[in-house]
Design a protein around this motif. Sequence first.
Motif, short mmCIF file in Angstrom:
data_model
loop_
_atom_site.label_atom_id
_atom_site.label_comp_id
_atom_site.label_asym_id
_atom_site.label_seq_id
_atom_site.Cartn_x
_atom_site.Cartn_y
_atom_site.Cartn_z
N VAL A 6 -11.84 7.55 28.47
CA VAL A 6 -11.09 6.80 29.48
C VAL A 6 -10.00 5.98 28.78
O VAL A 6 -10.27 5.21 27.88
CB VAL A 6 -12.02 5.87 30.28
N SER A 56 -5.91 1.93 38.55
CA SER A 56 -6.78 3.09 38.32
C SER A 56 -8.13 2.63 37.79
O SER A 56 -8.21 1.90 36.80
CB SER A 56 -6.11 4.05 37.31
N THR A 66 -6.81 2.64 32.35
CA THR A 66 -7.77 2.81 33.44
C THR A 66 -8.98 1.90 33.20
O THR A 66 -9.50 1.84 32.08
CB THR A 66 -8.23 4.28 33.54
N LEU A 103 -6.30 10.92 33.61
CA LEU A 103 -6.28 9.51 33.98
C LEU A 103 -5.12 8.78 33.32
O LEU A 103 -4.55 7.84 33.90
CB LEU A 103 -7.60 8.86 33.58
N GLY A 141 -2.15 9.42 40.82
CA GLY A 141 -1.85 8.53 39.70
C GLY A 141 -0.38 8.49 39.36
O GLY A 141 0.19 7.41 39.14
#
Length: 414
Positions: free
Chosen positions: A374, A338, A378, A331, A270
């Motif tokens: 999340v 992503s 993402t 994340l 990432g």
Amino acid sequence: MTADKTILIVGTYDTKDDELNYLGQCIRRQGGGVMTMDVSVLGDPGQPCDISKHQVAEAGGSTIQAAIDSEDENTAMQIMAEGAAAEALRLYREGAIDGVIVLGGTMGTDLALDVCAALPVGVPKYVVSTVSFSAMLPPERLAADIQMILWAGGLYGLNSVCQSSLSQAAGAVLGAARAVEPPKRDRPLIGMTSFGKTILHYMVKLKPELEKRGYEVAVFHATGMGGRAFESLASEGAFACVMDFATQEVVNHHMGSGISAGADRMTNAGRKGIPQIVSSACYDLVDLIGWQPIPERLQDRPTHAHNRLLTSVILSPEERREIAQVFGKKLAQASGPSIFLLPKGGGNEWDRPGAPLHDAEGLVAFNEAMQEAVPETTDLRVLECHVNDDAFSETVLEIFDEWVAQGVVPNGAA
């Protein structure tokens, strides 16, 4: 006789002159060439080395005098480690060396890890150390293809015991330099994480499908060192895309297990901007070293003894909510495309209804927490299936094909 391969020997030639010279003799007897690098600070070698300690210190942005004046052996050795790593990489890029071998105790091993980490995958890198395989060595400092041999009886001076280790290491590094087939890089590389087929199945369908599309697929066994190798390559930008589905090593690290891939697990792709599809396979388990007692706080829970090396223990619903937050923070570090896939039906073969590690309450707790965790950067895809269902793999291929069509991932057939 002209040497076919040249091996860089690195060590403190002021205190281990005899041992390092013996190592060089073993390589030369087998027809190999030798280049020597001195990483001493206080003393001098019996004879000049090809790369002097002064050159090493300067390559590290300092001087030997500065290392001495620090009056701190840790500071001094870090100066030498930075310089040794830079010099080793320079020599490799110039075609002067074909492999490296580093000799040492804790000081030399600390430096050796930096030297090996600086060299790309495919360059033979051997460490002969009195602390090889020790728990002192953190996984995040181990190069993806580092090799180690225990330097038995090698603390001070030559003897037949330590010569056995040194001669084997000499043969190993020279043989590796002659036999190695470096990564070809002729096809875009996909990095995928998984466990064995008894617990996770998606790789069985995905790997051949991706290969048909013209990609090379490397599947990493996410049991600590596999994840470390995956992260090491991701940090180098080696992957065209990653499918990081078996993220359980993050759980291990968070729960304090010795089976860890390091604090940066699930972050390097990432950060590098590599397109990533991430999921939560085995998020509900913490893997423990099987021959050690289960910690008191994890006792009285369903477990699975995979073998004598590894035991899996299920997490409580509250711990699963914690893991969702940890996943979300990792994340959030992504700078490129992503996607997080959340298979609501479960994350491993043992957690299906009727299976020994099924926990309906824990599954619901994670699914709810993960949808909240999340980050906006993402793309969350909630799937009404289990991670081992065909629907999961089919969704992955759909996303991947879209990315190829959009130019997000290079076309493997091009």
